[in-house]
Write a protein that holds these residues in place. Structure first.
Motif: not given
Lengths: 632, 160
Positions: A433, A458, A460, A351, A400-402, A404-405
């Protein structure tokens, strides 16, 4: 398995014992064979004690404590011990005096001294502090959750303590010094998501704990004081079984580490930090081929064939390796060096790894016995399709998001999760995610995997609807809770109306933890949850249009729960005041904008409340609140 | 702008979903919809364009605190997250890991701990500035926190 200090759900069962945790210390009231006064009435007359030929078994109420305690030792589950303790005063006493493991899920639910007095024989204790949303920055600094009062009480009342675990708490160097000097047989220290200490505190531990077996530091914020904490392990020290310093930022003395690893023949878990380069990992592995769990730290280097050969040879010697993790900014060319361990791996945590592409997928596909996979969305849908085909024993998947934003391209869609849930029959825990979802996918997943115990999805972008039908995802999540009868943990996301909560309330009969964000239309949504979900323990809500009414209407429910978090909802101060007045065994904490510190007493009832944190407690209101927290 | 008409996304069509919602709740503060006024490529068209630009700025993806729910350790870092911090008038600098802070408030708290007010400076207002990639010094707080984390090379605390 740890026992829990829980307020009994029916406090009337043992009013004296439950309400006054200041029970007499163990030494004073050790009963041997005679029945206690409470049970004298029930003592059958006429059979009195005579041992005739057909030996009369002693009635339950006159079993000596040693027998009860021995019986209870076969009840490792906290809930079972709690149930035994609620039977009668005799059993309460025997159980609490013999309890060895204590888990305090909320450090403010009970006072440390009371916990230590009540359970005097504890050898292993776990205490958790801040609310879960603190992990995501929703709790400002200096909120509380200091470990110091717990360490002080333990030092006083549990001199034989062997294990201590803190999660989301403030642990200072002084705490660590006190731990090192107070418990002569201290063996296990586990700190998870804690802060407030430095490598100087670690030095106190390594120097002072002569019987240390486990030093497990997970995702803590550790100040680097450059004190050579590793060097403080004496040369004669050989008992280490677990060493995890993966979250440490600074350098460690490699020669010291190597000597330590060489002489600790029982070392099973070694998780390195980013400061250890790849070639050093190879030489450590040669010194510790018995490792079961390895965290490689930073796994990135230019490709050199001789380093590759070194790594491959080192891994070939690790016949027992089962769990692998690390911050692999890896050059994919090194991955084949691991091939020999793939077959044995049960857990793979990538992760933190930015490695991607066909080499990653080829690597994972060789891990046929994988039970736990944590990976970045860089694996993409097609990678998860390969996982689905290769890892038939998979039980837990986290993606998991690599980015996220970023507004970057959607790497992962619902297809990856559908594939894995279709082909992995033992899959029961998911954290996923992704960028998009459909009801159809969720319904398919629900039908394929009724055995989910943990489902956290989730999407995003908040309030994202089904991208095909443009509808809300009510139908999809409803299918999940209807199908997965054993679901204990659920996180929902995407566009959701009150209807999904009706479904969750009605069907979530095992649900213990529920996380909700940017969902619902009205008070009804919250009401459905609080009036349903019979076994709910933790509820955390952010940015939902839930107001005062459902909170007040279901006030009694809150005492059956461990805690409730509501931030950026539609609550006002008046309702919080009413709640606090109605429910004296709850602590009602209000958190406002840290810049504003006017006292809450002066504010009118209709003032909006930004964050509400409510929890049951037998300790009364805490006295260590920062200026931005007010207890109503 | 009160009414943000959008192309493409229909409101949810469940019967029970007509609860009271403001436009803001219905469409979210960070919805990326299409602007009513379409802007030409070659820039300035007077008031029309500035309206669109303003609209775009206010509708630009606002970084929500704590969303998505990933721990700071899982967030991507640049230069390991650590940046040097110097305070005007203090000879010794410090280092702070921006990626371990989820908000400005947390950063300010850490800085207050790192640089406790000396007797000559207590209570003085200060400004935290950061150096960007192209060498400019910017005031911390103007852009979303995550952008600052990505672009800050070092910090300087100035006494105002």
């Amino acid at each position: 398995p740890a026992a829990s200090l829980s307020t009994p759900s029916s406090p009337d069962a043992l009013p004296a014992a439950a309400a006054s945790p200041r029970a007499p210390p163990a030494r004073a009231s050790r009963r041997v064979a005679s029945p206690g006064p409470a049970t004298a009435r029930a003592a059958p007359m006429g059979r009195g004690g005579a041992r005739d030929g057909a030996a009369a078994a002693p009635p339950w109420h006159s079993l000596p404590d040693e027998v009860l305690e021995h019986a209870f030792s076969f009840l490792p589950a906290a809930a079972d011990r709690g149930a035994a303790a609620a039977v009668c005063h005799g059993w309460l006493g025997a159980e609490r005096r013999s309890r060895r493991r204590l888990a305090v899920a909320n450090c403010y639910a009970a006072a440390p001294r009371d916990a230590v007095d009540r359970f005097p024989s504890v050898r292993a204790a776990e205490v958790k502090g801040k609310p879960h949303f603190a992990d995501f920055g929703l709790v400002p600094p200096a909120w509380g959750a200091e470990a110091a009062p717990w360490v002080a009480a333990a030092a006083d009342g549990w001199p034989l303590l062997e294990e201590l675990s803190f999660k989301r708490m403030v642990v200072t160097d002084e705490c660590l010094e006190m731990i090192a000097s107070s418990f002569r047989n201290f063996q296990v220290l586990r700190l998870v998501s804690c802060e407030g200490f430095s490598t100087a505190g670690l030095a106190a531990i390594t120097e002072g704990c002569r019987n240390l077996r486990e030093l497990d530091l997970q995702e803590n914020y550790i100040e680097d004081c450059s004190s050579h904490w590793l060097s403080y392990f004496p040369e004669s020290f050989t008992s280490l079984e677990t060493l995890n310093f993966s979250c440490l930022e600074g350098e460690v003395n490699f020669a010291v580490l190597e000597r330590l690893v060489s002489r600790c023949r029982n070392l099973k878990t070694l998780k390195l930090n980013n400061a250890i380069p790849l070639d050093k990992v190879a030489s450590l592995l040669r010194k510790a081929p018995q490792l079961v769990e390895l965290g490689t730290g930073k796994f990135s280097a230019e490709y050199h064939s001789d380093l590759f050969a070194k790594l491959e040879a080192a891994f070939a010697g690790c016949k027992s390796l089962r769990r692998l993790s690390g911050a692999w900014d890896a050059v994919p060319d090194y991955l084949p060096a691991f091939y020999c361990v793939c077959e044995g791996l049960t857990s793979l945590n990538l992760s933190y790894a930015t490695v991607r592409g066909p080499e990653l997928i080829k690597f994972i596909s060789r891990c046929k016995n994988l039970q736990q996979l944590w990976v970045m969305d860089l694996i993409e849908d097609h990678g998860l399709a390969v996982v689905a085909g290769s890892c038939s024993k998979l039980q837990e998947l986290r993606v998991f998001p690599s980015d996220p934003f970023g507004a970057g391209q959607v790497l992962l869609t619902e297809r990856g999760l559908v594939d894995v849930s279709a082909s992995c029959p033992m899959l029961e825990s998911v954290l996923y995610f992704c960028g998009q979802m459909t009801n159809e996918a969720l319904i398919t997943i629900a039908k394929n995997r009724p055995n989910f115990t943990c489902f956290r999805l989730c999407i995003l972008e908040p309030r994202t609807p089904d991208y095909v039908t443009r509808e809300s995802l009510d139908a999809g999540f409803s299918a999940i809770v209807e199908s997965c009868k054993g679901l204990r943990r659920l996180s929902v996301s995407g566009l959701l109306t009150d209807l999904v909560f009706k479904s969750i309330g009605a069907n979530g009969n095992c649900l213990e933890m529920l996380s909700i964000a940017f969902a619902g239309n009205s008070d009804l949504g919250l009401h459905y949850i609080l009036s349903g979900c019979k076994t709910l323990k933790k509820l955390e809500i952010r940015d939902c249009p839930f107001g005062n009414k459902p909170l007040l209407a279901n006030a009694a429910k809150l005492e059956t729960m461990r805690s409730l978090w509501m931030s950026s909802c539609s609550l006002t101060l008046g309702a919080c005041r009413q709640l606090a007045e109605k429910m004296p065994r709850l602590t009602v904490e209000i958190m406002n904008d840290p810049g504003r510190t006017c006292p809450v007493e002066s504010l009118p009832d209709d003032s909006p409340v930004e964050t509400l944190y409510v929890y049951r407690t037998i300790a009364g209101p805490r006295s260590d609140t920062p200026d931005y927290v007010q207890i109503v | 702008m009160e009414l943000e008409l959008e192309l493409g996304l229909a409101p949810p069509n469940h019967a029970g979903s007509c609860g009271k919602r403001g436009t803001k709740e219905a469409f979210g503060i960070d919805k990326a919809g299409l602007p009513l006024i379409l802007r030409d490529d070659d820039g300035d068209h007077g008031s029309n364009c500035s309206d669109a630009r303003d609209w775009e700025m206010s509708n630009k993806k606002k970084r929500l605190v704590g969303w998505p729910p990933v721990k700071s350790a899982h967030r991507p870092r640049s230069n390991g997250g650590h940046v040097k911090v110097k305070m005007e008038g203090v000879p010794i600098g410090r280092k702070v890991d921006l990626s371990r802070h989820a908000s400005y408030h947390q950063l300010h708290h850490t800085l207050r701990l790192m640089f406790p007010s000396s007797t000559s400076h207590h209570g003085d207002p200060y400004a935290v500035t950061y150096e960007e990639g192209d060498g400019d010094w910017m005031l911390v707080g103007d852009v979303p926190w995550e952008d600052t984390v990505m672009s800050a090379k070092r910090l300087k605390i100035l006494l105002v």
